[in-house]
Design a protein around this motif. Sequence first.
Motif, mmCIF file in Angstrom:
data_model
loop_
_atom_site.group_PDB
_atom_site.id
_atom_site.type_symbol
_atom_site.label_atom_id
_atom_site.label_comp_id
_atom_site.label_asym_id
_atom_site.label_seq_id
_atom_site.Cartn_x
_atom_site.Cartn_y
_atom_site.Cartn_z
ATOM 1 N N THR A 1 26.441 32.893 26.556
ATOM 2 C CA THR A 1 26.643 32.803 27.995
ATOM 3 C C THR A 1 25.623 31.887 28.643
ATOM 4 O O THR A 1 25.946 31.044 29.475
ATOM 5 C CB THR A 1 26.524 34.198 28.622
ATOM 6 O OG1 THR A 1 27.439 35.058 27.977
ATOM 7 C CG2 THR A 1 26.843 34.143 30.100
ATOM 8 N N ASP B 1 31.355 45.634 42.385
ATOM 9 C CA ASP B 1 31.893 44.587 41.534
ATOM 10 C C ASP B 1 33.056 43.885 42.240
ATOM 11 O O ASP B 1 33.658 44.419 43.172
ATOM 12 C CB ASP B 1 32.367 45.179 40.198
ATOM 13 C CG ASP B 1 31.189 45.617 39.338
ATOM 14 O OD1 ASP B 1 30.062 45.157 39.598
ATOM 15 O OD2 ASP B 1 31.403 46.424 38.414
ATOM 16 N N ALA C 1 30.455 34.448 38.778
ATOM 17 C CA ALA C 1 30.029 35.497 37.845
ATOM 18 C C ALA C 1 28.521 35.422 37.608
ATOM 19 O O ALA C 1 27.835 36.448 37.548
ATOM 20 C CB ALA C 1 30.783 35.363 36.523
ATOM 21 N N LYS C 2 28.003 34.215 37.510
ATOM 22 C CA LYS C 2 26.566 34.038 37.288
ATOM 23 C C LYS C 2 25.753 34.428 38.512
ATOM 24 O O LYS C 2 24.623 34.903 38.394
ATOM 25 C CB LYS C 2 26.272 32.588 36.893
ATOM 26 C CG LYS C 2 26.551 32.298 35.433
ATOM 27 C CD LYS C 2 25.926 30.982 34.989
ATOM 28 C CE LYS C 2 25.869 30.899 33.476
ATOM 29 N NZ LYS C 2 25.223 29.654 33.010
ATOM 30 N N SER D 1 25.572 38.259 38.589
ATOM 31 C CA SER D 1 24.907 38.852 37.431
ATOM 32 C C SER D 1 23.487 39.399 37.665
ATOM 33 O O SER D 1 23.180 40.514 37.235
ATOM 34 C CB SER D 1 24.916 37.835 36.282
ATOM 35 O OG SER D 1 24.247 38.349 35.174
ATOM 36 N N ARG E 1 25.951 43.033 39.147
ATOM 37 C CA ARG E 1 27.365 43.105 39.543
ATOM 38 C C ARG E 1 28.210 42.272 38.594
ATOM 39 O O ARG E 1 27.748 41.329 37.980
ATOM 40 C CB ARG E 1 27.520 42.624 40.984
ATOM 41 C CG ARG E 1 26.719 43.469 41.965
ATOM 42 C CD ARG E 1 26.657 42.799 43.317
ATOM 43 N NE ARG E 1 27.958 42.792 43.992
ATOM 44 C CZ ARG E 1 28.207 42.085 45.093
ATOM 45 N NH1 ARG E 1 27.268 41.305 45.610
ATOM 46 N NH2 ARG E 1 29.394 42.133 45.648
ATOM 47 N N LYS E 2 29.480 42.659 38.502
ATOM 48 C CA LYS E 2 30.390 41.966 37.593
ATOM 49 C C LYS E 2 31.584 41.386 38.336
ATOM 50 O O LYS E 2 31.990 41.887 39.385
ATOM 51 C CB LYS E 2 30.945 42.941 36.534
ATOM 52 C CG LYS E 2 29.914 43.616 35.655
ATOM 53 C CD LYS E 2 30.599 44.366 34.513
ATOM 54 C CE LYS E 2 31.529 45.493 34.981
ATOM 55 N NZ LYS E 2 30.856 46.739 35.316
ATOM 56 N N LEU E 3 32.152 40.353 37.730
ATOM 57 C CA LEU E 3 33.445 39.857 38.167
ATOM 58 C C LEU E 3 34.448 40.295 37.091
ATOM 59 O O LEU E 3 34.258 40.018 35.913
ATOM 60 C CB LEU E 3 33.419 38.332 38.303
ATOM 61 C CG LEU E 3 34.638 37.658 38.922
ATOM 62 C CD1 LEU E 3 34.217 36.369 39.621
ATOM 63 C CD2 LEU E 3 35.701 37.335 37.884
ATOM 64 N N ILE E 4 35.462 41.035 37.501
ATOM 65 C CA ILE E 4 36.450 41.540 36.543
ATOM 66 C C ILE E 4 37.831 40.978 36.903
ATOM 67 O O ILE E 4 38.281 41.116 38.043
ATOM 68 C CB ILE E 4 36.524 43.082 36.567
ATOM 69 C CG1 ILE E 4 35.129 43.690 36.318
ATOM 70 C CG2 ILE E 4 37.516 43.587 35.518
ATOM 71 C CD1 ILE E 4 35.072 45.205 36.498
ATOM 72 N N VAL F 1 33.234 37.002 30.965
ATOM 73 C CA VAL F 1 33.824 37.708 32.097
ATOM 74 C C VAL F 1 34.768 38.784 31.572
ATOM 75 O O VAL F 1 35.547 38.537 30.645
ATOM 76 C CB VAL F 1 34.600 36.719 33.004
ATOM 77 C CG1 VAL F 1 35.243 37.439 34.162
ATOM 78 C CG2 VAL F 1 33.668 35.630 33.512
ATOM 79 N N GLU F 2 34.677 39.961 32.155
ATOM 80 C CA GLU F 2 35.530 41.059 31.713
ATOM 81 C C GLU F 2 36.970 40.824 32.179
ATOM 82 O O GLU F 2 37.215 40.473 33.325
ATOM 83 C CB GLU F 2 34.988 42.372 32.295
ATOM 84 C CG GLU F 2 35.534 43.596 31.596
ATOM 85 C CD GLU F 2 34.737 44.853 31.959
ATOM 86 O OE1 GLU F 2 33.576 44.731 32.413
ATOM 87 O OE2 GLU F 2 35.297 45.946 31.792
ATOM 88 N N ALA G 1 35.040 49.204 37.218
ATOM 89 C CA ALA G 1 34.242 48.604 38.296
ATOM 90 C C ALA G 1 33.271 49.581 38.922
ATOM 91 O O ALA G 1 33.564 50.772 39.054
ATOM 92 C CB ALA G 1 35.186 48.060 39.373
#
Lengths: 146, 122
Positions: A102, B48, B71-72, B75, B79-82, B103-104, B116
């Motif tokens: 990543t 998220d 997403a970065k 991070s 937090r995530k981007l799903i 990415v999920e 999430a």
Amino acid sequence: MHLKAEQVEVLNEVSSLNQLYDFIDAFALRAGLADDARRTVSVVVEELFANTVSYGYPTGSPDQIILRLSLTGDKIEICLTDHGIPFDTAASTATDFEGQSTEDRRVGGLGLFLVHQLSETVSSHHHNGTNFTQIVVSRSKTDMSG
Amino acid sequence: MADSAQLTISDVEEEGVTIVCPVGRLETLSAKAFEDHLNGVANAADGDLLVDMSSVDYVTSFGLRSILIVAKQLSPSGRKLIMFSPNDSVMEVLRISGFLKIVEVTKTKSAAIGAANKNQDA
């Protein structure tokens, strides 16, 4: 099935993509392409055209870029003709993006990597100031994992 | 709403999470508007970020780039981007490009909501 080659000529600016999408959609409809094949052609053309427009004309000189699509049997041939700085699309990528972490990931070059992964053959040659890029994609791609 | 010729974007709030719903092509002409929209939503909430990919026709490298940038940015704060419900073509591009490792991506909306972290003020 053999569909006579169809072509469109557009200006070398990124907004011309709108015209190219319309052209591809109309071709796909006439050729009876499934969504998968239409999407593959669209992604390949977008990446090639965006790359050519972004790097082929550093002085901003106007050009007409020709996109030609033809369907022969199970193969769809995509041919892009331009007069920008020659770029060897066929030899452009050896990057294993799947192997990158990543943090190391760089998106530059990803477009042409996708083109190679989605295509059966990629070839390019130059003649008298004209660049020809030819891509063949399969019409019925049931396994793109190769 | 943030629209371009190629992409229409709207948001819904469901079970305490914000879901961004792009409709169209995620490519060179629409990627920046999509990225700006995601950033706006990310700044307005604190959980998220979910993206409903079911109506995205295809994604090119410019679209991937905007997803990666957001997403970065999420991070560092955990937090995530799903993304959920991509079509086969989008899934293939995500796989080829290695994005499934970054990415999920879930098949269903309910799986994405289940994975999430919810908005604090929900």
